[in-house]
Design a protein around this motif. Structure first.
Motif, PDB file in Angstrom:
ATOM      1  N   MET A 148      39.858  27.065  53.507  1.00 36.22           N
ATOM      2  CA  MET A 148      40.464  27.127  54.831  1.00 36.22           C
ATOM      3  C   MET A 148      40.466  28.560  55.365  1.00 36.22           C
ATOM      4  SD  MET A 148      41.373  24.112  55.832  1.00 36.22           S
ATOM      5  CE  MET A 148      42.544  24.522  57.130  1.00 36.22           C
ATOM      6  N   VAL A 149      40.149  28.710  56.660  1.00 34.47           N
ATOM      7  CA  VAL A 149      40.203  30.015  57.322  1.00 34.47           C
ATOM      8  C   VAL A 149      40.832  29.836  58.698  1.00 34.47           C
ATOM      9  CG1 VAL A 149      38.279  31.128  56.120  1.00 34.47           C
ATOM     10  CG2 VAL A 149      37.813  29.659  58.080  1.00 34.47           C
ATOM     11  N   GLU A 150      41.506  30.883  59.163  1.00 37.44           N
ATOM     12  CA  GLU A 150      42.195  30.796  60.448  1.00 37.44           C
ATOM     13  C   GLU A 150      41.840  31.926  61.403  1.00 37.44           C
ATOM     14  OE1 GLU A 150      46.339  30.604  59.599  1.00 37.44           O
ATOM     15  OE2 GLU A 150      46.242  28.639  58.631  1.00 37.44           O
ATOM     16  N   LEU A 186      35.093  50.259  33.418  1.00 39.60           N
ATOM     17  CA  LEU A 186      36.004  49.915  34.506  1.00 39.60           C
ATOM     18  C   LEU A 186      35.303  49.948  35.859  1.00 39.60           C
ATOM     19  CD1 LEU A 186      39.229  51.818  33.378  1.00 39.60           C
ATOM     20  CD2 LEU A 186      38.930  49.337  33.538  1.00 39.60           C
ATOM     21  N   ILE A 187      34.464  50.944  36.065  1.00 44.50           N
ATOM     22  CA  ILE A 187      33.748  51.052  37.338  1.00 44.50           C
ATOM     23  C   ILE A 187      32.803  49.873  37.525  1.00 44.50           C
ATOM     24  CG2 ILE A 187      31.999  52.393  38.576  1.00 44.50           C
ATOM     25  CD1 ILE A 187      33.335  54.920  37.447  1.00 44.50           C
ATOM     26  N   ILE A 188      32.091  49.482  36.470  1.00 38.67           N
ATOM     27  CA  ILE A 188      31.188  48.328  36.554  1.00 38.67           C
ATOM     28  C   ILE A 188      31.967  47.060  36.893  1.00 38.67           C
ATOM     29  CG2 ILE A 188      29.694  46.795  35.206  1.00 38.67           C
ATOM     30  CD1 ILE A 188      28.697  49.261  33.713  1.00 38.67           C
ATOM     31  N   LEU A 189      33.112  46.874  36.242  1.00 37.59           N
ATOM     32  CA  LEU A 189      33.943  45.699  36.509  1.00 37.59           C
ATOM     33  C   LEU A 189      34.449  45.687  37.950  1.00 37.59           C
ATOM     34  CD1 LEU A 189      36.019  45.477  33.197  1.00 37.59           C
ATOM     35  CD2 LEU A 189      34.194  43.941  33.941  1.00 37.59           C
ATOM     36  N   LEU A 190      34.879  46.844  38.445  1.00 32.48           N
ATOM     37  CA  LEU A 190      35.410  46.921  39.808  1.00 32.48           C
ATOM     38  C   LEU A 190      34.307  46.731  40.850  1.00 32.48           C
ATOM     39  CD1 LEU A 190      37.912  49.880  39.311  1.00 32.48           C
ATOM     40  CD2 LEU A 190      38.494  47.482  39.719  1.00 32.48           C
ATOM     41  N   VAL A 191      33.146  47.307  40.611  1.00 33.60           N
ATOM     42  CA  VAL A 191      32.012  47.116  41.526  1.00 33.60           C
ATOM     43  C   VAL A 191      31.604  45.645  41.547  1.00 33.60           C
ATOM     44  CG1 VAL A 191      29.568  47.609  41.907  1.00 33.60           C
ATOM     45  CG2 VAL A 191      31.135  49.473  41.363  1.00 33.60           C
ATOM     46  N   THR A 192      31.569  45.015  40.368  1.00 35.17           N
ATOM     47  CA  THR A 192      31.239  43.590  40.295  1.00 35.17           C
ATOM     48  C   THR A 192      32.245  42.754  41.062  1.00 35.17           C
ATOM     49  OG1 THR A 192      30.217  43.896  38.121  1.00 35.17           O
ATOM     50  CG2 THR A 192      30.857  41.649  38.722  1.00 35.17           C
ATOM     51  N   LEU A 193      33.524  43.113  40.960  1.00 33.85           N
ATOM     52  CA  LEU A 193      34.569  42.381  41.678  1.00 33.85           C
ATOM     53  C   LEU A 193      34.404  42.534  43.187  1.00 33.85           C
ATOM     54  CD1 LEU A 193      37.116  40.692  41.652  1.00 33.85           C
ATOM     55  CD2 LEU A 193      38.449  42.783  41.360  1.00 33.85           C
ATOM     56  N   ILE A 194      34.132  43.749  43.639  1.00 31.62           N
ATOM     57  CA  ILE A 194      33.926  43.989  45.072  1.00 31.62           C
ATOM     58  C   ILE A 194      32.766  43.150  45.594  1.00 31.62           C
ATOM     59  CG2 ILE A 194      33.208  45.702  46.784  1.00 31.62           C
ATOM     60  CD1 ILE A 194      34.677  47.810  45.093  1.00 31.62           C
ATOM     61  N   LEU A 195      31.635  43.188  44.899  1.00 31.71           N
ATOM     62  CA  LEU A 195      30.457  42.441  45.329  1.00 31.71           C
ATOM     63  C   LEU A 195      30.695  40.935  45.246  1.00 31.71           C
ATOM     64  CD1 LEU A 195      27.611  44.557  43.654  1.00 31.71           C
ATOM     65  CD2 LEU A 195      28.354  44.595  46.048  1.00 31.71           C
ATOM     66  N   SER A 196      31.436  40.501  44.228  1.00 27.99           N
ATOM     67  CA  SER A 196      31.717  39.071  44.081  1.00 27.99           C
ATOM     68  C   SER A 196      32.597  38.559  45.217  1.00 27.99           C
ATOM     69  CB  SER A 196      32.394  38.800  42.727  1.00 27.99           C
ATOM     70  OG  SER A 196      31.516  39.051  41.658  1.00 27.99           O
ATOM     71  N   ILE A 197      33.590  39.347  45.593  1.00 29.51           N
ATOM     72  CA  ILE A 197      34.464  38.948  46.698  1.00 29.51           C
ATOM     73  C   ILE A 197      33.658  38.839  47.989  1.00 29.51           C
ATOM     74  CG2 ILE A 197      36.380  39.699  48.176  1.00 29.51           C
ATOM     75  CD1 ILE A 197      37.703  40.859  45.670  1.00 29.51           C
ATOM     76  N   GLY A 198      32.792  39.819  48.242  1.00 29.53           N
ATOM     77  CA  GLY A 198      31.952  39.756  49.440  1.00 29.53           C
ATOM     78  C   GLY A 198      31.015  38.564  49.416  1.00 29.53           C
ATOM     79  N   THR A 199      30.349  38.334  48.286  1.00 32.69           N
ATOM     80  CA  THR A 199      29.414  37.217  48.165  1.00 32.69           C
ATOM     81  C   THR A 199      30.127  35.880  48.300  1.00 32.69           C
ATOM     82  OG1 THR A 199      28.022  38.537  46.684  1.00 32.69           O
ATOM     83  CG2 THR A 199      27.652  36.162  46.687  1.00 32.69           C
ATOM     84  N   SER A 200      31.355  35.803  47.806  1.00 34.35           N
ATOM     85  CA  SER A 200      32.109  34.546  47.868  1.00 34.35           C
ATOM     86  C   SER A 200      32.293  34.080  49.306  1.00 34.35           C
ATOM     87  CB  SER A 200      33.466  34.702  47.184  1.00 34.35           C
ATOM     88  OG  SER A 200      34.370  35.473  47.978  1.00 34.35           O
ATOM     89  N   ARG A 201      32.446  34.996  50.213  1.00 35.08           N
ATOM     90  CA  ARG A 201      32.680  34.622  51.618  1.00 35.08           C
ATOM     91  C   ARG A 201      31.429  34.001  52.242  1.00 35.08           C
ATOM     92  NH1 ARG A 201      37.433  33.652  51.780  1.00 35.08           N
ATOM     93  NH2 ARG A 201      37.729  34.078  53.991  1.00 35.08           N
ATOM     94  N   ILE A 202      30.261  34.457  51.798  1.00 34.02           N
ATOM     95  CA  ILE A 202      29.004  33.856  52.265  1.00 34.02           C
ATOM     96  C   ILE A 202      28.797  32.514  51.579  1.00 34.02           C
ATOM     97  CG2 ILE A 202      26.502  34.171  52.462  1.00 34.02           C
ATOM     98  CD1 ILE A 202      27.024  37.211  52.200  1.00 34.02           C
ATOM     99  N   TYR A 203      28.994  32.483  50.274  1.00 36.62           N
ATOM    100  CA  TYR A 203      28.795  31.266  49.477  1.00 36.62           C
ATOM    101  C   TYR A 203      29.684  30.131  49.979  1.00 36.62           C
ATOM    102  CZ  TYR A 203      28.782  28.204  45.363  1.00 36.62           C
ATOM    103  OH  TYR A 203      28.681  27.114  44.526  1.00 36.62           O
ATOM    104  N   LEU A 204      30.932  30.448  50.311  1.00 35.08           N
ATOM    105  CA  LEU A 204      31.883  29.432  50.757  1.00 35.08           C
ATOM    106  C   LEU A 204      31.711  29.055  52.220  1.00 35.08           C
ATOM    107  CD1 LEU A 204      35.025  30.853  48.922  1.00 35.08           C
ATOM    108  CD2 LEU A 204      33.635  28.888  48.224  1.00 35.08           C
TER     109      LEU A 204
END
Length: 242
Positions: A148-150, A186-204
C-alpha cells in the motif's frame, strides 16, 4: 575527509583575509560557510530543474524497461524479502533503528552527539522529501502495487531516507576506531541495505526507477551537507583562531 576540509578552509580563510584586509579571519570562515550553504541551495534548485527536464518520453521508456526487467523476477520468496526490506525502510523501521543506534552510541561514547546528528539528518531528509513530492507532483506507476502507498512518487522517500540515514551511518563507521575487517563488513552490509531498499520500491511496483535514482541523489546531498556542517563545527571548536 576532515583533514582535506580543514586544509581547504584554512586556504580559503587565508585567501579571504588577504583580499579583505579589513576583515578578520573569523569572518573569512563565516563567509566560507555561507558560500557552501549557497552552493547547497543551488544544488537543490538544480535537482528540481533537472527532474522537470527528465520528465520525457525518453525517460519513460527507460523507466518502463528497467521496471519490467526487475519485476520479471518476481517469486514468492523474493517478494517476501523485498516486502521485509521495504518495511525496514519505512517509518517504524527507522524508529527501531534510531532507538537502537541511540542506545548503542550512548553506551559506547557516553555522548548525545551522534544521536543529535542522526535526528538532524532524518528531519531534513523527511521534510525535504515531502516538499519535493508536492513540488514535482508525480503520480505513482500504473503497474500492480504489491504494498500500500498513499503519497506521491518522486523522489522515493524510501530511497532518500535510506541514503541519508544509512549513508551517514557509513560515514560514522569510517570514523570509528575498529578494525578494517569490521569496517569493510559493516559498509558492505549498509550499502547492500541501501540498494535493497531502493530496488524493493521498483520490484513492488510502487516507484519508477527514476524515483529511486532521484531519492538516492537527494539523500546523498543531505549526507554531504551534514558531514560538511559537522566537520565545520568540529573545526570551529578545535581552531581558536576561528
Amino acid at each position: 575527509m576532515q583533514k582535506q576540509l580543514l586544509a581547504l578552509l584554512r586556504y580559503l580563510k587565508n585567501f579571504l583575509s588577504r583580499t579583505m584586509e579589513k576583515y578578520d579571519g573569523r569572518l573569512a570562515y563565516i563567509i566560507t560557510a555561507v558560500v557552501a550553504s549557497i552552493v547547497f541551495v543551488g544544488g537543490v534548485k538544480l535537482f528540481i530543474k533537472l527532474t522537470e527536464v527528465l520528465k520525457t518520453e525518453y525517460l519513460a521508456s527507460y523507466d518502463s524497461s528497467i521496471s519490467n526487467y526487475v519485476q520479471q523476477y518476481r517469486t514468492a520468496s523474493l517478494t517476501d524479502y523485498f516486502v521485509f526490506v521495504t518495511d525496514v525502510g519505512d517509518t517504524l523501521g527507522y524508529l527501531i533503528m534510531f532507538t537502537f543506534c541511540t542506545l548503542l552510541f550512548y553506551i559506547l561514547f557516553k555522548s548525545w552527539k551522534y544521536v543529535a546528528q542522526f535526528a538532524l539528518i532524518m528531519i531534513l531528509a523527511l521534510s525535504s522529501n515531502l516538499i519535493l513530492k508536492q513540488a514535482i507532483n508525480r503520480a505513482r506507476p500504473d503497474a500492480e502495487h504489491l504494498v500500500m502507498v498513499e503519497t506521491l512518487s518522486y523522489p522515493s522517500g524510501h530511497a532518500m531516507m535510506a541514503m541519508a540515514f544509512y549513508g551517514l551511518l557509513i560515514y560514522f563507521v569510517t570514523q570509528f576506531g575498529i578494525s578494517k575487517y569490521w569496517k569493510t563488513l559493516l559498509i558492505i552490509l549498509l550499502v547492500t541495505l541501501i540498494l535493497s531498499i531502493g530496488t524493493s520500491r521498483i520490484y513492488l511496483g510502487v516507484h519508477y526507477p527514476s524515483d529511486v535514482a532521484g531519492g538516492f541523489i537527494a539523500g546523498f546531498i543531505w549526507v554531504v551537507f551534514c558531514i560538511m556542517i559537522f566537520n565545520l563545527i568540529k573545526i570551529f571548536k578545535r581552531d581558536p583562531s576561528t
